[in-house]
Scaffold this motif. Sequence first.
Motif, PDB file in Angstrom:
ATOM      1  N   ASP A 184       0.836  -1.206   0.000  1.00  0.00           N
ATOM      2  CA  ASP A 184       0.000   0.000   0.000  1.00  0.00           C
ATOM      3  C   ASP A 184       0.869   1.253   0.000  1.00  0.00           C
ATOM      4  OD1 ASP A 184      -2.248  -1.607   0.069  1.00  0.00           O
ATOM      5  OD2 ASP A 184      -2.590  -1.354   2.232  1.00  0.00           O
ATOM      6  N   ALA A 185       1.898   1.244   0.850  1.00  0.00           N
ATOM      7  CA  ALA A 185       2.787   2.407   0.944  1.00  0.00           C
ATOM      8  C   ALA A 185       3.558   2.611  -0.359  1.00  0.00           C
ATOM      9  CB  ALA A 185       3.751   2.230   2.110  1.00  0.00           C
ATOM     10  N   LEU A 186       3.985   1.504  -0.974  1.00  0.00           N
ATOM     11  CA  LEU A 186       4.702   1.574  -2.248  1.00  0.00           C
ATOM     12  C   LEU A 186       3.797   2.171  -3.333  1.00  0.00           C
ATOM     13  CD1 LEU A 186       7.636   0.560  -2.640  1.00  0.00           C
ATOM     14  CD2 LEU A 186       6.686  -1.501  -3.674  1.00  0.00           C
ATOM     15  N   GLU A 187       2.558   1.721  -3.356  1.00  0.00           N
ATOM     16  CA  GLU A 187       1.600   2.216  -4.350  1.00  0.00           C
ATOM     17  C   GLU A 187       1.330   3.704  -4.163  1.00  0.00           C
ATOM     18  OE1 GLU A 187      -2.829   1.108  -6.160  1.00  0.00           O
ATOM     19  OE2 GLU A 187      -2.003  -0.047  -4.480  1.00  0.00           O
ATOM     20  N   LYS A 188       1.176   4.116  -2.915  1.00  0.00           N
ATOM     21  CA  LYS A 188       0.900   5.526  -2.640  1.00  0.00           C
ATOM     22  C   LYS A 188       2.077   6.407  -3.040  1.00  0.00           C
ATOM     23  CE  LYS A 188      -0.216   8.700   1.146  1.00  0.00           C
ATOM     24  NZ  LYS A 188      -0.436   8.819   2.624  1.00  0.00           N
ATOM     25  N   GLU A 189       3.289   5.950  -2.788  1.00  0.00           N
ATOM     26  CA  GLU A 189       4.473   6.766  -3.043  1.00  0.00           C
ATOM     27  C   GLU A 189       4.838   6.829  -4.522  1.00  0.00           C
ATOM     28  OE1 GLU A 189       7.582   9.296  -2.395  1.00  0.00           O
ATOM     29  OE2 GLU A 189       6.011   8.701  -0.967  1.00  0.00           O
ATOM     30  N   PHE A 190       4.673   5.714  -5.242  1.00  0.00           N
ATOM     31  CA  PHE A 190       5.190   5.647  -6.611  1.00  0.00           C
ATOM     32  C   PHE A 190       4.098   5.585  -7.679  1.00  0.00           C
ATOM     33  CE2 PHE A 190       8.799   4.258  -4.047  1.00  0.00           C
ATOM     34  CZ  PHE A 190       9.805   5.042  -4.577  1.00  0.00           C
ATOM     35  N   GLY A 191       2.855   5.504  -7.268  1.00  0.00           N
ATOM     36  CA  GLY A 191       1.775   5.654  -8.221  1.00  0.00           C
ATOM     37  C   GLY A 191       1.575   4.498  -9.177  1.00  0.00           C
ATOM     38  N   PHE A 192       1.865   3.285  -8.756  1.00  0.00           N
ATOM     39  CA  PHE A 192       1.545   2.112  -9.570  1.00  0.00           C
ATOM     40  C   PHE A 192       0.963   1.052  -8.649  1.00  0.00           C
ATOM     41  CE2 PHE A 192       5.528   0.832  -7.765  1.00  0.00           C
ATOM     42  CZ  PHE A 192       5.519  -0.554  -7.741  1.00  0.00           C
ATOM     43  N   ALA A 193       0.300   0.079  -9.222  1.00  0.00           N
ATOM     44  CA  ALA A 193      -0.336  -0.972  -8.432  1.00  0.00           C
ATOM     45  C   ALA A 193       0.597  -2.189  -8.368  1.00  0.00           C
ATOM     46  CB  ALA A 193      -1.670  -1.362  -9.050  1.00  0.00           C
ATOM     47  N   PRO A 194       1.269  -2.416  -7.253  1.00  0.00           N
ATOM     48  CA  PRO A 194       2.170  -3.567  -7.160  1.00  0.00           C
ATOM     49  C   PRO A 194       1.379  -4.873  -7.178  1.00  0.00           C
ATOM     50  CG  PRO A 194       2.404  -2.114  -5.242  1.00  0.00           C
ATOM     51  CD  PRO A 194       1.222  -1.644  -6.016  1.00  0.00           C
ATOM     52  N   PRO A 195       1.968  -5.940  -7.670  1.00  0.00           N
ATOM     53  CA  PRO A 195       1.279  -7.234  -7.657  1.00  0.00           C
ATOM     54  C   PRO A 195       1.034  -7.686  -6.216  1.00  0.00           C
ATOM     55  CG  PRO A 195       3.585  -7.518  -8.227  1.00  0.00           C
ATOM     56  CD  PRO A 195       3.330  -6.038  -8.215  1.00  0.00           C
ATOM     57  N   ARG A 196      -0.061  -8.366  -6.001  1.00  0.00           N
ATOM     58  CA  ARG A 196      -0.410  -8.815  -4.642  1.00  0.00           C
ATOM     59  C   ARG A 196      -0.200 -10.312  -4.451  1.00  0.00           C
ATOM     60  NH1 ARG A 196      -1.735  -4.340  -1.123  1.00  0.00           N
ATOM     61  NH2 ARG A 196      -1.667  -2.594  -2.592  1.00  0.00           N
ATOM     62  N   GLU A 197      -0.123 -11.046  -5.543  1.00  0.00           N
ATOM     63  CA  GLU A 197       0.053 -12.494  -5.421  1.00  0.00           C
ATOM     64  C   GLU A 197       1.473 -12.808  -4.971  1.00  0.00           C
ATOM     65  OE1 GLU A 197      -0.252 -16.507  -8.230  1.00  0.00           O
ATOM     66  OE2 GLU A 197      -1.022 -14.581  -8.937  1.00  0.00           O
ATOM     67  N   HIS A 198       1.602 -13.735  -4.008  1.00  0.00           N
ATOM     68  CA  HIS A 198       2.917 -14.086  -3.494  1.00  0.00           C
ATOM     69  C   HIS A 198       3.788 -14.674  -4.593  1.00  0.00           C
ATOM     70  CE1 HIS A 198       1.448 -14.415   0.962  1.00  0.00           C
ATOM     71  NE2 HIS A 198       1.487 -13.175   0.505  1.00  0.00           N
ATOM     72  N   GLY A 199       5.107 -14.429  -4.472  1.00  0.00           N
ATOM     73  CA  GLY A 199       6.056 -14.937  -5.442  1.00  0.00           C
ATOM     74  C   GLY A 199       6.766 -16.188  -4.952  1.00  0.00           C
ATOM     75  N   TYR A 200       7.892 -16.492  -5.577  1.00  0.00           N
ATOM     76  CA  TYR A 200       8.664 -17.693  -5.268  1.00  0.00           C
ATOM     77  C   TYR A 200       9.778 -17.380  -4.269  1.00  0.00           C
ATOM     78  CZ  TYR A 200       6.693 -19.709  -9.596  1.00  0.00           C
ATOM     79  OH  TYR A 200       5.865 -20.175 -10.578  1.00  0.00           O
ATOM     80  N   ASP A 201       9.945 -18.279  -3.271  1.00  0.00           N
ATOM     81  CA  ASP A 201      11.153 -18.254  -2.459  1.00  0.00           C
ATOM     82  C   ASP A 201      12.228 -19.055  -3.185  1.00  0.00           C
ATOM     83  OD1 ASP A 201      10.482 -20.929  -2.082  1.00  0.00           O
ATOM     84  OD2 ASP A 201       9.874 -20.685   0.005  1.00  0.00           O
ATOM     85  N   VAL A 202      13.356 -19.319  -2.537  1.00  0.00           N
ATOM     86  CA  VAL A 202      14.470 -19.995  -3.216  1.00  0.00           C
ATOM     87  C   VAL A 202      14.080 -21.387  -3.690  1.00  0.00           C
ATOM     88  CG1 VAL A 202      16.697 -21.099  -2.790  1.00  0.00           C
ATOM     89  CG2 VAL A 202      16.382 -18.693  -2.221  1.00  0.00           C
TER      90      VAL A 202
END
Length: 760
Positions: A427-445
Amino acid sequence: MATKPPKGDPVQDAPQVSEPKQAAAGLPAIKHTLRIAQQQMGVRRTALTLLRVNQKDGFDCPGCAWPEPEHRHTAEFCENGAKAVAEEATLRRVTPDFFAAHSVTDLATRSGYWLGQQGRLTHPMYLAEGADHYEAVPWERAFDIVAEELAALGSPDEALFYTSGRTSNEAAFLYQLFARELGTNNLPDCSNMCHESSGSALTETIGIGKGSVLLEDLYKADLIIVAGQNPGTNHPRMLSALEKAKAGGAKIITVNPLPEAGMGRFKNPQTPQGMFKGAALTDLFLQIRLGGDQALFRLLNKLILETNGATDQPFIDEHTHGYEEFAEAARAADWAETLAATGLTQQRIEEALRMVLASERTIVCWAMGLTQHKHAVPTIREVVNFLLLRGNIGRPGAGVCPVRGHSNVQGDRTMGIFERPAPAFLDALEKEFGFAPPREHGYDVVRAIRALRDGEAKVFFAMGGNFVSASPDTEVTEAAMRRARLTVHVSTKLNRSHAVTGARALILPTLGRTERDLQSGGEQFVTVEDSMGMVHASHGRLKPASEHLLSETAIVCRLARRVLGDASRTPWEEFEKDYATIRDRIARVIPGFDDFNARVTGSAGGFALPHAPRDERRFPTATGKANFTAAPVEYPALPEGRLLLQTLRSHDQYNTTIYGLDDRYRGIKNGRRVVLVNPEDAGTLGVADGSYVDLVSEWQDGVERRAAGFRVVHYPTARGCAAAYYPETNVLVPLDATADTSNTPASKSVVVRLEQSTTD
């Protein structure tokens, strides 16, 4: 004068073995430090460089994450830190001529030691599809190649962005920002393979996945328990803190399958008395069987509950949740089962209990010996139970202390390098940089390796590290990497990951911590976060190893501009020019970094990040309180005729970087393919000291995993347990043998059989 790198791989088939040492550091450490430093840097450069390590106006050691004291020694570094600096500040160079002389096929046959000894990378290098030699390319062409492959993906989630713990806060913040603007949370990192279990357990129980103590707390403690950790090799400056704690009256219990020299006696090279006499550190050594720690702490908790007045009931009532369920489980702990799980005697456990009950302020420190088991997360939860029972979280001189490895691995996670980011961060990233970050979890190692293996990931980009050598199940990992369309490594030095490539490959050479970082906006500095949540600046001072190097921050900024283009509103060019502008954005996105630039450049030389449990006895968990837990007790089963193997470091290595072929404290010289076996176990199995065996791991998938040609060394390990160095033994660790919840490879409890080797 600096020496030239070795032309050929040294022969390691006849390691010399002597008695293990009983003390660490002292004069031998100074001699070894100076010898290695002079070989790599020469005399003058050694003096100029080492005196800047960990100083307030110098650079942060690229080795471990142990914090610096407020008042620094002139020589504020340890033997292994000096080795790390020497390897980075070396005068040896790996130029395009080197790659012309050595094919990838040739490099793949070389040892990690030989590769690392060749020196610093000087140019961006490209391996074209079907080629067997890297060739130099301009930076612009390198970025074009990455952009081409990313544009060809069916989804951003077919790209993987790995991070090593050396990456600065500024570079890490931009790296995750780039990946998320691209559209993926595939941000595996080295923490997935080490302290992920700690973060998982602590987030659930106290609400924050970090340790709760500062360096000063060690000096105020009555009792320090060091479990599953070897500070003398892995965090040598920790020995100075333990020595100071002992001088202040603290007692120390060491819980470990191997006796380690550093926890026996520490010969502090900073003082004449310390140099020659030293200080005994461990008051009680509990030589525990691998994986028996949860059972030990569960029984201690039972015994505390059975002792009148031993619990801090006001703290439990006000600040905790789940006590009754936990207490019921703890009271059911069984002496016979605990003795079988731990290999300890009742007398030793009762002695530990007396020390616990005599302490008003207790700290528990731990590392990989607790985090790399199937039941690692419940084990660390049990440690938290142990501390909560007597109110030992949120007061001076007490708390949890997971000791992190690489120098900014904790900072990278704080900056957002995480495949499962918190919604509030996004949420903070989206507010600061004006894009919608992906919400689905990614891959660990582990999941990233599976994705490469299964063709679900096609581009692998590594910000530092040696992914191939650090990862489990070596043959599976290497085959997976070779299925990629493109592998990219941002590196200072050559390592095995550069020889195990996708169809195309890039090596992008970068500045080291020791080097001056000049951008168009002037000279820059970066910041790091240590193992105890202290943030401070790091100023490189040396001339860069090559005029063709870019900083990690500049690499990310230029790559992002090339890949994202005008669609990105992020001021990448401004960030590259002036790192202070990055810190301004970090301050607006990540809690605790208010006035970041002012505080990191002020007279204090840095600041502590907020930690609610430590600072306020406030626990931001789902219940709003510190959570007791009640998991079933687990420990590894050991079939007859088998041993439980732990992988570990020698004293001449840091993570996968091999500085030399000796393990001075354990009495091993000129060889790494050794397996440490208890003499009684060796007698039962019929393996003589000096004989050669193959190590064959056994797991439920029935696949044979073999590490051939290991010299047997009779050694005082815990019964039923053995030890051997990684990365050579990572081949034995199944990819799917991981810790519950954290998915960390279970590298400290590998069931093996010993077979006579054809090397014998």
